[in-house]
Design an enzyme around this catalytic site. Structure first.
Site, PDB file in Angstrom:
ATOM      1  N   ASP A  98       0.838  -1.200   0.000  1.00 52.04           N
ATOM      2  CA  ASP A  98       0.000   0.000   0.000  1.00 52.04           C
ATOM      3  C   ASP A  98       0.880   1.259   0.000  1.00 52.04           C
ATOM      4  O   ASP A  98       0.372   2.382  -0.042  1.00 52.04           O
ATOM      5  CB  ASP A  98      -1.035   0.003   1.143  1.00 52.04           C
ATOM      6  CG  ASP A  98      -0.402  -0.108   2.513  1.00 52.04           C
ATOM      7  OD1 ASP A  98       0.836  -0.215   2.609  1.00 52.04           O
ATOM      8  OD2 ASP A  98      -1.160  -0.088   3.509  1.00 52.04           O
ATOM      9  N   SER A  99       2.214   1.055  -0.020  1.00 54.39           N
ATOM     10  CA  SER A  99       3.141   2.161  -0.281  1.00 54.39           C
ATOM     11  C   SER A  99       2.846   2.780  -1.649  1.00 54.39           C
ATOM     12  O   SER A  99       3.368   3.842  -1.968  1.00 54.39           O
ATOM     13  CB  SER A  99       4.591   1.668  -0.233  1.00 54.39           C
ATOM     14  OG  SER A  99       4.754   0.529  -1.058  1.00 54.39           O
ATOM     15  N   ASP A 137      -1.060  -6.129  -0.151  1.00 54.79           N
ATOM     16  CA  ASP A 137      -1.409  -5.501   1.124  1.00 54.79           C
ATOM     17  C   ASP A 137      -2.914  -5.302   1.252  1.00 54.79           C
ATOM     18  O   ASP A 137      -3.565  -4.827   0.306  1.00 54.79           O
ATOM     19  CB  ASP A 137      -0.756  -4.107   1.210  1.00 54.79           C
ATOM     20  CG  ASP A 137       0.508  -4.112   2.044  1.00 54.79           C
ATOM     21  OD1 ASP A 137       0.696  -5.027   2.865  1.00 54.79           O
ATOM     22  OD2 ASP A 137       1.317  -3.177   1.872  1.00 54.79           O
ATOM     23  N   LYS A 167      -1.173  -9.369   2.886  1.00 56.36           N
ATOM     24  CA  LYS A 167      -0.362  -8.918   4.017  1.00 56.36           C
ATOM     25  C   LYS A 167      -1.196  -7.944   4.844  1.00 56.36           C
ATOM     26  O   LYS A 167      -1.950  -7.147   4.285  1.00 56.36           O
ATOM     27  CB  LYS A 167       0.926  -8.236   3.539  1.00 56.36           C
ATOM     28  CG  LYS A 167       1.784  -7.693   4.703  1.00 56.36           C
ATOM     29  CD  LYS A 167       3.198  -7.374   4.271  1.00 56.36           C
ATOM     30  CE  LYS A 167       3.383  -6.011   3.654  1.00 56.36           C
ATOM     31  NZ  LYS A 167       2.952  -4.868   4.477  1.00 56.36           N
ATOM     32  N   GLU A 190      -1.117  -5.567   8.812  1.00 60.37           N
ATOM     33  CA  GLU A 190      -0.222  -4.991   9.830  1.00 60.37           C
ATOM     34  C   GLU A 190      -0.718  -5.254  11.244  1.00 60.37           C
ATOM     35  O   GLU A 190      -1.918  -5.219  11.500  1.00 60.37           O
ATOM     36  CB  GLU A 190      -0.095  -3.476   9.596  1.00 60.37           C
ATOM     37  CG  GLU A 190       0.492  -3.139   8.241  1.00 60.37           C
ATOM     38  CD  GLU A 190       0.644  -1.627   8.031  1.00 60.37           C
ATOM     39  OE1 GLU A 190       0.347  -0.833   8.946  1.00 60.37           O
ATOM     40  OE2 GLU A 190       1.076  -1.244   6.926  1.00 60.37           O
ATOM     41  N   GLU A 192       9.681  -4.012  10.127  1.00 61.11           N
ATOM     42  CA  GLU A 192      10.063  -2.700   9.573  1.00 61.11           C
ATOM     43  C   GLU A 192      10.552  -1.786  10.696  1.00 61.11           C
ATOM     44  O   GLU A 192       9.875  -1.628  11.730  1.00 61.11           O
ATOM     45  CB  GLU A 192       8.847  -2.074   8.857  1.00 61.11           C
ATOM     46  CG  GLU A 192       9.180  -0.706   8.246  1.00 61.11           C
ATOM     47  CD  GLU A 192       8.168  -0.219   7.218  1.00 61.11           C
ATOM     48  OE1 GLU A 192       7.183  -0.925   6.942  1.00 61.11           O
ATOM     49  OE2 GLU A 192       8.381   0.885   6.683  1.00 61.11           O
TER      50      GLU A 192
END
Ligand code: KIV
Length: 283
Positions: A62-63, A101, A131, A133, A200
């Site tokens: 999602d970057s 993501d 993915k 978080e 990260e």
């Protein structure tokens, strides 16, 4: 329909004959002490470059909010944005595992909502995994629900960009309490069935401790050399994103400068009347 006497057709080979990477392969690589290479991609042509270079995992991160859409953070990225880009990436990836993501608030509201959203990613983008978080008990519950439904999940701990408004963008896991919490979160994700965890902005010693504590591979970004693999954002490592220079980043090319020089030459050639020349012209 699968059943007795009927074969389930699931290709384990890419179009060029290379064997497709599976989540099992990643765990085996960790066991053998082989490093795992992961890069992001957001479109067809770069996905093809990355896949052909031999990475094990292509991540549609999602970057893309920052490096493709010009947003300030990942928070405004929608599920439709992710699926749109993941569909393009899918067409360029033959061998690597394709992980997508789940964006902000698409896996928090309820189990049903999480399954519906991840299901869309798997079905519409033909992803191999998602993915998400965090490592709280609530997040682990979602991981378990997804894995039970046949959706492989990669976790993400340390600095989790979707929580930037709570944590700030800084190294996480400093101090005994924070260290214990992250170790516990990592174990919880593994127990819930995650096949891998991104770490990260984590201190090197803690990343090593987590890597040693888990049987699933850790993939570091700003977490030192002790992880089982490394991930970078493609636009950062190729120098396309010229303004982003965090300490952990190594630039493997300077595409941003090369692109600016190429575009500059084009403008000068057009304005100077050198382009198009006779060889570019149909008589
Ligand atoms: O969104 C992303 O690109 C990521 C990587 C930095 C791991 O989550």
């Amino acid at each position: 329909m699968a059943g007795p006497g009927r074969k389930v057709h699931m290709s384990t080979q890419s179009g060029n004959g290379a064997r497709k990477v599976s989540v099992r392969d990643l765990r085996e690589m960790k066991r053998r002490g082989e490093k795992i290479a992961v890069l992001t991609a957001y479109d067809f042509l770069f996905a093809r470059v990355v896949d052909r270079a031999g990475v094990e995992v292509v991540l549609v991160g999602d970057s893309l909010g920052q490096v493709v859409l010009g947003l300030e953070s990942t928070l405004p990225v929608t599920l439709d944005d992710m699926i749109h880009h993941a569909r393009a990436v899918r067409r360029g990836v033959e061998r690597a595992l394709l992980v997508v993501d789940l964006p902000f608030l698409t896996y928090h509201v309820s189990r049903e909502d999480t399954l519906r959203n991840a299901g869309r990613v798997m079905r519409e983008a033909q992803a191999n995994a998602v993915k998400l978080e965090g490592g709280s008990p609530e997040t682990a519950e979602m991981v378990r629900a997804l894995v039970d439904a046949g959706i492989p999940v990669m976790g993400h701990l340390g600095f989790t960009p979707q929580s930037v408004n709570v944590t700030g963008a800084r190294v996480q896991g400093k101090g005994d309490q924070a260290r214990e919490r992250m170790l516990g979160d990592a174990r919880r994700l593994e127990e819930a069935g995650a096949f891998s965890v991104v770490l990260e902005l984590v201190p090197r010693a803690l990343a090593e401790e987590i890597t040693a504590a888990l049987t699933i591979p850790t993939i570091g970004i700003g977490a030192g050399p002790g992880c089982d693999g490394q991930v970078l954002v493609l636009h950062d490592m190729l120098g396309i994103n010229t303004e982003f220079r965090p300490r952990f980043l190594r630039r493997f090319a300077e595409i941003g400068d090369a692109a600016a020089a190429g575009v500059d030459s084009f403008v000068r050639a057009v304005k100077g009347g050198e382009y198009p020349a006779a060889e570019h012209t149909f008589e």
